[in-house]
Design a protein around this motif. Structure first.
Motif, PDB file in Angstrom:
ATOM      1  N   SER A  75       3.863 -12.759  36.308  1.00 23.19           N
ATOM      2  CA  SER A  75       3.870 -11.533  35.513  1.00 23.19           C
ATOM      3  C   SER A  75       4.755 -10.462  36.137  1.00 23.19           C
ATOM      4  CB  SER A  75       2.441 -11.010  35.355  1.00 23.19           C
ATOM      5  OG  SER A  75       1.865 -10.697  36.618  1.00 23.19           O
ATOM      6  N   SER A  76       4.763 -10.366  37.447  1.00 23.59           N
ATOM      7  CA  SER A  76       5.587  -9.353  38.108  1.00 23.59           C
ATOM      8  C   SER A  76       7.073  -9.667  37.977  1.00 23.59           C
ATOM      9  CB  SER A  76       5.203  -9.247  39.584  1.00 23.59           C
ATOM     10  OG  SER A  76       3.854  -8.854  39.730  1.00 23.59           O
ATOM     11  N   THR A  77       7.436 -10.941  38.035  1.00 22.94           N
ATOM     12  CA  THR A  77       8.843 -11.297  37.876  1.00 22.94           C
ATOM     13  C   THR A  77       9.318 -11.036  36.452  1.00 22.94           C
ATOM     14  OG1 THR A  77       8.533 -13.017  39.559  1.00 22.94           O
ATOM     15  CG2 THR A  77      10.537 -13.119  38.259  1.00 22.94           C
ATOM     16  N   LEU A  78       8.492 -11.370  35.464  1.00 22.40           N
ATOM     17  CA  LEU A  78       8.856 -11.093  34.073  1.00 22.40           C
ATOM     18  C   LEU A  78       9.010  -9.592  33.832  1.00 22.40           C
ATOM     19  CD1 LEU A  78       6.568 -13.651  32.223  1.00 22.40           C
ATOM     20  CD2 LEU A  78       9.058 -13.615  32.155  1.00 22.40           C
ATOM     21  N   ALA A  79       8.014  -8.816  34.256  1.00 21.57           N
ATOM     22  CA  ALA A  79       8.079  -7.371  34.045  1.00 21.57           C
ATOM     23  C   ALA A  79       9.180  -6.733  34.872  1.00 21.57           C
ATOM     24  CB  ALA A  79       6.722  -6.743  34.377  1.00 21.57           C
ATOM     25  N   GLY A  80       9.370  -7.208  36.100  1.00 29.67           N
ATOM     26  CA  GLY A  80      10.442  -6.659  36.929  1.00 29.67           C
ATOM     27  C   GLY A  80      11.817  -6.922  36.348  1.00 29.67           C
ATOM     28  N   PHE A  81      12.024  -8.107  35.769  1.00 34.35           N
ATOM     29  CA  PHE A  81      13.300  -8.406  35.111  1.00 34.35           C
ATOM     30  C   PHE A  81      13.512  -7.506  33.900  1.00 34.35           C
ATOM     31  CE2 PHE A  81      15.246 -11.041  31.665  1.00 34.35           C
ATOM     32  CZ  PHE A  81      16.559 -10.887  32.074  1.00 34.35           C
ATOM     33  N   ALA A  82      12.454  -7.274  33.123  1.00 41.02           N
ATOM     34  CA  ALA A  82      12.582  -6.392  31.960  1.00 41.02           C
ATOM     35  C   ALA A  82      12.920  -4.969  32.372  1.00 41.02           C
ATOM     36  CB  ALA A  82      11.285  -6.426  31.145  1.00 41.02           C
ATOM     37  N   PHE A  83      12.239  -4.451  33.390  1.00 42.97           N
ATOM     38  CA  PHE A  83      12.516  -3.085  33.833  1.00 42.97           C
ATOM     39  C   PHE A  83      13.873  -2.958  34.516  1.00 42.97           C
ATOM     40  CE2 PHE A  83       7.770  -2.387  33.828  1.00 42.97           C
ATOM     41  CZ  PHE A  83       7.798  -1.431  32.824  1.00 42.97           C
ATOM     42  N   ALA A  84      14.374  -4.021  35.101  1.00 45.47           N
ATOM     43  CA  ALA A  84      15.609  -3.942  35.874  1.00 45.47           C
ATOM     44  C   ALA A  84      16.852  -4.157  35.028  1.00 45.47           C
ATOM     45  CB  ALA A  84      15.576  -4.956  37.021  1.00 45.47           C
ATOM     46  N   LYS A  85      16.826  -5.085  34.073  1.00 45.05           N
ATOM     47  CA  LYS A  85      18.061  -5.506  33.401  1.00 45.05           C
ATOM     48  C   LYS A  85      18.032  -5.366  31.889  1.00 45.05           C
ATOM     49  CE  LYS A  85      19.956  -6.516  37.243  1.00 45.05           C
ATOM     50  NZ  LYS A  85      21.070  -5.692  37.756  1.00 45.05           N
ATOM     51  N   LEU A  86      16.907  -5.117  31.277  1.00 40.72           N
ATOM     52  CA  LEU A  86      16.854  -4.973  29.825  1.00 40.72           C
ATOM     53  C   LEU A  86      16.820  -3.503  29.448  1.00 40.72           C
ATOM     54  CD1 LEU A  86      14.329  -7.800  28.866  1.00 40.72           C
ATOM     55  CD2 LEU A  86      16.809  -7.927  29.120  1.00 40.72           C
ATOM     56  N   ARG A  87      17.429  -3.185  28.324  1.00 36.84           N
ATOM     57  CA  ARG A  87      17.475  -1.820  27.826  1.00 36.84           C
ATOM     58  C   ARG A  87      16.573  -1.710  26.601  1.00 36.84           C
ATOM     59  NH1 ARG A  87      19.322  -1.931  32.033  1.00 36.84           N
ATOM     60  NH2 ARG A  87      21.372  -1.249  32.797  1.00 36.84           N
ATOM     61  N   PHE A  88      15.554  -0.883  26.680  1.00 34.06           N
ATOM     62  CA  PHE A  88      14.650  -0.665  25.555  1.00 34.06           C
ATOM     63  C   PHE A  88      14.098   0.744  25.651  1.00 34.06           C
ATOM     64  CE2 PHE A  88      12.382  -2.696  29.018  1.00 34.06           C
ATOM     65  CZ  PHE A  88      11.254  -1.919  29.181  1.00 34.06           C
ATOM     66  N   ARG A  89      13.592   1.239  24.549  1.00 27.41           N
ATOM     67  CA  ARG A  89      13.132   2.619  24.471  1.00 27.41           C
ATOM     68  C   ARG A  89      11.827   2.773  25.263  1.00 27.41           C
ATOM     69  NH1 ARG A  89      12.925   5.138  18.597  1.00 27.41           N
ATOM     70  NH2 ARG A  89      15.155   4.676  18.903  1.00 27.41           N
ATOM     71  N   GLY A  90      11.753   3.821  26.041  1.00 27.20           N
ATOM     72  CA  GLY A  90      10.554   4.108  26.819  1.00 27.20           C
ATOM     73  C   GLY A  90      10.449   3.338  28.119  1.00 27.20           C
ATOM     74  N   ARG A  91      11.577   2.756  28.580  1.00 24.31           N
ATOM     75  CA  ARG A  91      11.531   1.967  29.800  1.00 24.31           C
ATOM     76  C   ARG A  91      11.180   2.825  31.015  1.00 24.31           C
ATOM     77  NH1 ARG A  91      16.852  -0.700  32.437  1.00 24.31           N
ATOM     78  NH2 ARG A  91      17.303   1.524  32.559  1.00 24.31           N
ATOM     79  N   GLY A  92      11.793   3.979  31.146  1.00 27.71           N
ATOM     80  CA  GLY A  92      11.504   4.846  32.287  1.00 27.71           C
ATOM     81  C   GLY A  92      10.083   5.368  32.284  1.00 27.71           C
ATOM     82  N   LEU A  93       9.554   5.706  31.091  1.00 28.84           N
ATOM     83  CA  LEU A  93       8.189   6.202  31.009  1.00 28.84           C
ATOM     84  C   LEU A  93       7.187   5.119  31.369  1.00 28.84           C
ATOM     85  CD1 LEU A  93       6.211   8.439  30.258  1.00 28.84           C
ATOM     86  CD2 LEU A  93       6.351   7.652  27.875  1.00 28.84           C
ATOM     87  N   LEU A  94       7.394   3.903  30.884  1.00 26.90           N
ATOM     88  CA  LEU A  94       6.480   2.808  31.212  1.00 26.90           C
ATOM     89  C   LEU A  94       6.509   2.487  32.706  1.00 26.90           C
ATOM     90  CD1 LEU A  94       7.041   0.352  28.217  1.00 26.90           C
ATOM     91  CD2 LEU A  94       5.051   1.808  28.650  1.00 26.90           C
TER      92      LEU A  94
END
Length: 331
Positions: free
Chosen positions: A144-163
Motif C-alpha cells: 500500500s505504501s509503494t502504491l500510494a507513494g508512486f501516486a503522490f510522487a509521479k502522478l498528477r491529480f487534483r488535491g494531491r498536495g492536500l491529501l
C-alpha cells in the motif's frame, strides 16, 4: 633562350581549404584511413595513481587507517554486546546472575531455561502468531505504501498536495487516543481475541506512504514513466515493470522497519488479545513471575523472541545491498 614558367597548382574546389605544405626536411604525417579516427595521447598520471597538483599520488579513499578500523571494531562490540549478554544470562541460573561478579561466559543451563520458558508461557504459539501478524502487516504496508507513494510522487491529480499533507498530519496524532474507539469497533465486528484484530488496524502506515513517496521522487526519473506511457503501457504495467524494480531497496528498508515494529509491538496486542492467544511480547510478560523473578528464564524467552528478528534483518539486509548495487550499475 626560352624562359621556363613555373607550373601552376590546380585550384581546389570551393569550400575546401588549402593544406599547408610542410617545410623542407620534415616528413609528412600519414593520413589515417577513411572511417578511422586518430588517437591523440593525452598526458596524465599513471594508471591507478591519480595525480595531485604537487605531483604526488592521491591516497584512495576506500582504504581506512588504523583509527577507522578501531572505531568500527568498538562500535561492533558495543552493538553486539547486548545480544551476547542475553545469551550468557539465558544460560546461567538466577543465583549466578545475582552474584556480585556475574559470569561473562555462557553456562550449561541454556536448554533447561529454554524449556522452562516454553513451559511457563505459550512461547511456541506466540512465535507463530507474531510471525503471521508481522508478515501480513509488512506485506500490506509495503504494497500500500509503494502504491500510494508512486501516486503522490509521479502522478498528477487534483488535491494531491492536500491529501499528502493530511496523511503526514496523521503521524502527529498519538496512537493512544484511538485505542478506545478502535477497541469498540473491534468488539462490534466480533474480532476481539483474534489475530485480525491486530492485523487490520496496521495494514496502512502514514510513515510508509511518506517514506516511499520521498524515495521515489529521488530514485525514479520522470523519463522512465513517460517512456512507458509512450510505449502504450498501462499504469499497472508501469508500476509492475518500472516502479517495482527501482523501489526495491526502499521497499526492503520499509519492510524491515515494519516487521521489527510489529514484532516488538506490545500496547495494542495486550489490549486486543488474551493470554491464551498471545503474541511474543504478550507471552514474555508472563515469564519469571513470582516473589523473586527468575531473570534467566526471562532472558531465555527474550532470546527466543529475538532470533526471528535477527533472521529477517539478515535476509532483508542482503536484499538492500543487492538492490543498491544493481541500481548503481549502468550499461
Amino acid at each position: 633562350m626560352t624562359r621556363l614558367r613555373p607550373a601552376l597548382r590546380p585550384t581546389p574546389p570551393a569550400g575546401r581549404a588549402l593544406r599547408p605544405t610542410p617545410p623542407a626536411g620534415r616528413a609528412r604525417r600519414p593520413t589515417p584511413p577513411a572511417g578511422r579516427s586518430r588517437r591523440i595521447p593525452l598526458p596524465g598520471p599513471r594508471a591507478g595513481r591519480p595525480a595531485q597538483p604537487g605531483g604526488r599520488a592521491l591516497r584512495s579513499p576506500l582504504h581506512g587507517g588504523p583509527l577507522a578500523h578501531a572505531v568500527l571494531i568498538a562500535a561492533t562490540v558495543a552493538f553486539a554486546f547486548p545480544f551476547y549478554w542475553t545469551l550468557v544470562a539465558a544460560s546461567r541460573s538466577n543465583a549466578e546472575l545475582s552474584a556480585a561478579t556475574p559470569a561473562l561466559t555462557p553456562g550449561p543451563n541454556l536448554l533447561h531455561n529454554l524449556g522452562e520458558a516454553l513451559r511457563q508461557a505459550a512461547i511456541g504459539r506466540a512465535l507463530l502468531n507474531s510471525l503471521l501478524v508481522s508478515a501480513t502487516v509488512t506485506a500490506g504496508v509495503v504494497l500500500s505504501s509503494t502504491l500510494a507513494g508512486f501516486a503522490f510522487a509521479k502522478l498528477r491529480f487534483r488535491g494531491r498536495g492536500l491529501l499528502l499533507a493530511v496523511t503526514v498530519a496523521t503521524m502527529m496524532i498519538p496512537p493512544q487516543l484511538g485505542v478506545i474507539p478502535l477497541f469498540m469497533l473491534i468488539v462490534r465486528l466480533d474480532l476481539q481475541n483474534t489475530l485480525p484484530s491486530v492485523i487490520l488496524p496496521s495494514l496502512v502506515s502514514a510513515f510508509g506512504v511518506f517514506f516511499m513517496r520521498q524515495y521515489l521522487v529521488q530514485a525514479l526519473p520522470d523519463e522512465l514513466v513517460e517512456a512507458g506511457r509512450v510505449d502504450g503501457a498501462s499504469l499497472l504495467r508501469i508500476f509492475r515493470s518500472i516502479v517495482l524494480p527501482v523501489a526495491r531497496p526502499g521497499m526492503a528498508v520499509l519492510g524491515m522497519l515494519t516487521f521489527m515494529a510489529t514484532w516488538n509491538d506490545f500496547f495494542w496486542p495486550i489490549v486486543a488479545l488474551s493470554s491464551q492467544n498471545p503474541t511474543v511480547q504478550v507471552a514474555l510478560k508472563s515469564l519469571g513471575q513470582g516473589y523473586v523473578p527468575d531473570q534467566s528464564v526471562v532472558m531465555a524467552g527474550a532470546l527466543l523472541g529475538t532470533l526471528p528478528v535477527l533472521l529477517v534483518f539478515g535476509v532483508l539486509g542482503r536484499q538492500i545491498v543487492g538492490g543498491i548495487l544493481q541500481g548503481a550499475v549502468k550499461g
